[in-house]
Design a protein around this motif. Structure first.
Motif, PDB file in Angstrom:
ATOM      1  N   GLU A  25     -13.938  17.987   5.239  1.00  0.00           N
ATOM      2  CA  GLU A  25     -13.074  17.447   4.203  1.00  0.00           C
ATOM      3  C   GLU A  25     -12.600  16.089   4.678  1.00  0.00           C
ATOM      4  O   GLU A  25     -12.091  15.961   5.800  1.00  0.00           O
ATOM      5  N   THR A  26     -12.772  15.077   3.835  1.00  0.00           N
ATOM      6  CA  THR A  26     -12.446  13.717   4.253  1.00  0.00           C
ATOM      7  C   THR A  26     -12.003  12.891   3.062  1.00  0.00           C
ATOM      8  O   THR A  26     -12.273  13.234   1.916  1.00  0.00           O
ATOM      9  N   ASP A  27     -11.333  11.794   3.360  1.00  0.00           N
ATOM     10  CA  ASP A  27     -10.933  10.847   2.330  1.00  0.00           C
ATOM     11  C   ASP A  27     -11.513   9.459   2.623  1.00  0.00           C
ATOM     12  O   ASP A  27     -11.157   8.494   1.995  1.00  0.00           O
ATOM     13  N   ARG A  28     -12.410   9.397   3.601  1.00  0.00           N
ATOM     14  CA  ARG A  28     -12.988   8.109   4.021  1.00  0.00           C
ATOM     15  C   ARG A  28     -14.393   8.330   4.576  1.00  0.00           C
ATOM     16  O   ARG A  28     -14.867   9.452   4.665  1.00  0.00           O
ATOM     17  N   SER A  29     -15.019   7.246   4.981  1.00  0.00           N
ATOM     18  CA  SER A  29     -16.364   7.307   5.554  1.00  0.00           C
ATOM     19  C   SER A  29     -16.371   8.189   6.799  1.00  0.00           C
ATOM     20  O   SER A  29     -15.353   8.356   7.460  1.00  0.00           O
TER      21      SER A  29
END
Length: 186
Positions: A25-29
């Motif tokens: 789970e991520t919000d960026r590269s």
């Protein structure tokens, strides 16, 4: 800094493919880091349609030599909407496959800035003097001597004969070359 997910290659058997986690789970590269524990191998990467709508992979074919570690960035586009998809990894012309499920959130998980800032940036540092740099005092005296020699040569040239002016001018040029040599040497 981008998040990292290690993928182990050739760990248990040839063409083996083992991501450290089945989901991310991520919000960026993020970076997929391929760690090869055996012989040379090619890895194929493919984003499903949902993930490809918000991300780009730096390389779809990756060669990882024996004992080598190699990273491939999956760049999440700015102002992306939330998305759920996966990265499919395969080796041996599809004989071995693994999937990493990726959830892209629209909000920063840590609430921090987009750029990681090291705490050492707030510390005041004093530059150390360069041993090879010249101080003004090292140049002032020779420069003043050169200006005085040129002024003296000009005064002689205006007051005296042409031959004397040429001789004094030549001495002034030689003095200037000497001063330049002194400044360059120190």
């Amino acid at each position: 800094m981008p998040e990292r997910l290690s993928v182990h290659l050739n760990r248990d058997h040839p063409r083996d493919l083992q991501p450290e986690a089945a989901s991310l789970e991520t919000d960026r590269s993020f970076v997929l880091v391929f760690e090869n524990h055996g012989g040379p191998i090619h890895v194929h990467l493919q984003l499903d349609d949902a993930l490809a709508a918000v991300a780009d992979v730096a390389a779809t074919q990756v060669y990882v030599d024996e004992g080598q570690t190699r990273g491939v960035e999956v760049a999440i586009r700015p102002d992306h909407p939330p998305a759920k998809g996966y990265v499919e990894l395969s080796t041996g012309y599809g004989a071995e496959q693994a999937r990493v499920n990726v959830t892209v959130t629209d909000e920063r998980k840590d609430g921090g800035p987009d750029v990681a800032v090291d705490e050492s940036l707030t510390e005041k540092t004093t530059p150390e003097p360069d041993e090879e740099s010249l101080a003004l005092a090292d140049v002032a005296l020779p420069a003043a001597a050169a200006v005085a020699a040129v002024a003296f040569a000009l005064a002689i040239a205006l007051a005296g004969s042409d031959a004397l002016a040429v001789a004094v001018g030549a001495l002034a040029v030689l003095g200037g070359v000497g001063v330049a040599g002194y400044v360059l040497r120190t």
